[in-house]
Design a protein around this motif. Sequence first.
Motif, short mmCIF file in Angstrom:
data_model
loop_
_atom_site.label_atom_id
_atom_site.label_comp_id
_atom_site.label_asym_id
_atom_site.label_seq_id
_atom_site.Cartn_x
_atom_site.Cartn_y
_atom_site.Cartn_z
N VAL A 1 0.95 -1.27 0.06
CA VAL A 1 -0.09 -0.04 -0.15
C VAL A 1 1.03 1.20 -0.08
O VAL A 1 1.91 1.31 0.88
CB VAL A 1 -0.64 -0.12 1.25
N SER A 2 0.44 2.12 -0.84
CA SER A 2 1.16 3.60 -0.82
C SER A 2 0.09 4.61 -1.05
O SER A 2 -0.93 4.37 -1.48
CB SER A 2 2.21 3.64 -2.01
N LEU A 3 0.58 5.79 -0.32
CA LEU A 3 -0.17 7.13 -0.60
C LEU A 3 0.74 7.86 -1.38
O LEU A 3 1.74 8.03 -1.21
CB LEU A 3 -0.49 7.72 0.93
N GLN A 4 0.02 8.83 -2.16
CA GLN A 4 0.32 9.82 -3.06
C GLN A 4 -0.30 11.12 -2.82
O GLN A 4 -1.49 11.30 -2.67
CB GLN A 4 0.18 9.51 -4.61
N LEU A 5 0.61 12.08 -2.79
CA LEU A 5 0.17 13.42 -2.91
C LEU A 5 0.90 14.53 -3.81
O LEU A 5 2.03 14.52 -3.78
CB LEU A 5 0.34 14.21 -1.32
N ALA A 6 -0.01 15.08 -4.62
CA ALA A 6 0.71 15.71 -6.02
C ALA A 6 0.40 17.36 -5.77
O ALA A 6 -0.81 17.67 -5.18
CB ALA A 6 0.06 15.18 -6.96
N THR A 7 1.36 18.20 -6.28
CA THR A 7 1.09 19.52 -6.76
C THR A 7 1.99 19.87 -8.03
O THR A 7 2.31 18.74 -8.66
CB THR A 7 1.56 20.29 -5.70
N GLY A 8 1.63 20.90 -8.45
CA GLY A 8 2.46 21.28 -9.85
C GLY A 8 2.15 22.38 -10.50
O GLY A 8 1.39 23.23 -10.10
N ILE A 9 2.25 22.08 -12.20
CA ILE A 9 1.81 22.83 -12.90
C ILE A 9 0.56 22.35 -13.99
O ILE A 9 0.77 21.41 -14.05
CB ILE A 9 2.97 23.22 -13.89
N LEU A 10 -0.46 23.33 -14.05
CA LEU A 10 -1.76 22.73 -14.63
C LEU A 10 -2.01 24.08 -15.73
O LEU A 10 -1.94 25.10 -15.41
CB LEU A 10 -2.70 22.94 -13.66
N LEU A 11 -1.99 23.32 -17.06
CA LEU A 11 -2.87 24.19 -18.16
C LEU A 11 -4.20 23.65 -18.46
O LEU A 11 -4.36 22.43 -18.62
CB LEU A 11 -1.77 23.89 -19.28
N VAL A 12 -5.01 24.57 -18.13
CA VAL A 12 -6.46 24.31 -18.59
C VAL A 12 -6.96 24.97 -19.79
O VAL A 12 -6.78 26.30 -20.04
CB VAL A 12 -7.38 24.95 -17.34
N PHE A 13 -7.39 23.99 -20.57
CA PHE A 13 -8.12 24.72 -21.68
C PHE A 13 -9.62 24.74 -21.78
O PHE A 13 -10.18 23.51 -21.83
CB PHE A 13 -7.59 23.80 -23.00
N VAL A 14 -10.00 25.72 -21.67
CA VAL A 14 -11.61 25.87 -21.43
C VAL A 14 -12.39 25.57 -22.57
O VAL A 14 -12.20 26.80 -23.63
CB VAL A 14 -11.84 27.24 -20.73
N PRO A 15 -13.37 24.88 -22.80
CA PRO A 15 -13.91 24.68 -23.90
C PRO A 15 -15.07 25.96 -23.89
O PRO A 15 -15.47 26.61 -23.19
CB PRO A 15 -14.84 23.42 -24.01
N GLU A 16 -15.72 26.08 -25.28
CA GLU A 16 -16.65 27.09 -25.54
C GLU A 16 -17.85 26.87 -24.65
O GLU A 16 -18.47 28.17 -24.25
CB GLU A 16 -17.04 27.18 -27.24
N GLN A 17 -18.33 25.65 -24.52
CA GLN A 17 -19.38 25.61 -23.79
C GLN A 17 -19.19 25.59 -22.19
O GLN A 17 -19.95 25.36 -21.42
CB GLN A 17 -20.16 24.18 -24.05
N GLY A 18 -18.08 25.83 -21.73
CA GLY A 18 -17.81 25.76 -20.32
C GLY A 18 -16.82 24.59 -19.76
O GLY A 18 -16.99 23.46 -20.46
N THR A 19 -16.33 25.00 -18.58
CA THR A 19 -15.54 23.80 -17.98
C THR A 19 -16.29 23.06 -17.26
O THR A 19 -17.40 23.27 -16.67
CB THR A 19 -14.53 24.19 -17.31
N PHE A 20 -16.03 21.49 -17.09
CA PHE A 20 -16.75 20.93 -16.19
C PHE A 20 -15.63 19.91 -15.61
O PHE A 20 -16.01 19.15 -14.55
CB PHE A 20 -17.63 19.71 -16.77
N LEU A 21 -14.42 19.98 -15.78
CA LEU A 21 -13.31 19.42 -14.98
C LEU A 21 -12.98 20.55 -14.07
O LEU A 21 -12.24 21.27 -14.08
CB LEU A 21 -12.00 19.00 -15.70
N ASN A 22 -13.60 20.40 -12.74
CA ASN A 22 -13.46 21.55 -11.91
C ASN A 22 -12.16 21.29 -10.97
O ASN A 22 -11.37 20.30 -10.69
CB ASN A 22 -14.41 21.30 -10.84
N VAL A 23 -11.42 22.48 -10.89
CA VAL A 23 -10.05 22.70 -10.52
C VAL A 23 -10.15 23.56 -9.39
O VAL A 23 -10.61 24.86 -9.40
CB VAL A 23 -9.18 23.25 -11.54
#
Length: 212
Positions: A161-183
């Motif tokens: 068993v392992s645990l992971q915790l992440a951070t970093g750089i994120l590039l979000v490409f917002v579609p014309e109809q609006g985003t639904f991958l909530n950040v």
Amino acid sequence: MMRLLARPPSRSLPAWVALAIILLSVPAPAKDMQGKFGVGFMQSFGGVSGLSLRYWLSRSVALELDTGVAFATSTGGQNATAFVGAFGVFYAAVQHRTANLLVGVRGDFGVRNAPSDAPATRLEDAVDVRTAPAAGAFNGSTFQFNLEIPLIIEYFLSDSVSLQLATGILLVFVPEQGTFLNVEGIAYEDSSFVLGLGTGGFLGSLGVTFWF
């Protein structure tokens, strides 16, 4: 006359003490994960959460696939479906017996089938070409893609068993109809592209994996 000579005490260490010192002075080897396959739960800071599959191609390189599905039904009988997923390649930059520091690239994507939110129209309105469609009406699929460059701390609670915790750089490409991958922590109003640095709140990108 015989003279008894006192023998000076030996200054050599007992064998078990010398062995213990040698073992303690040797650094613990890094955990060899080559060929290991893991199943678990993952939350990317790009907005994907769900079932996670990870496989180590070598001691240093791993592949990851994450999937999730959501269904929604409204009182009006309209249904919506969303499928999200992520694919990543990771490199173990630092390896220890109980922890690894990983860097990599991960793509988050999602497809959402959203029903129209326009009010019901009458037959004569439908054939009246002078009438503009209702504002905000949309009936079709929306595709969104985010790109991550994550920095992940993976801690092994045991060999399985392992645990992971992440951070970093994120590039979000917002579609014309609006985003639904909530950040978390990013506003999308009037945006078509967002760059986030150090994204991901505490426990907002937590993952757990069981290894075989």
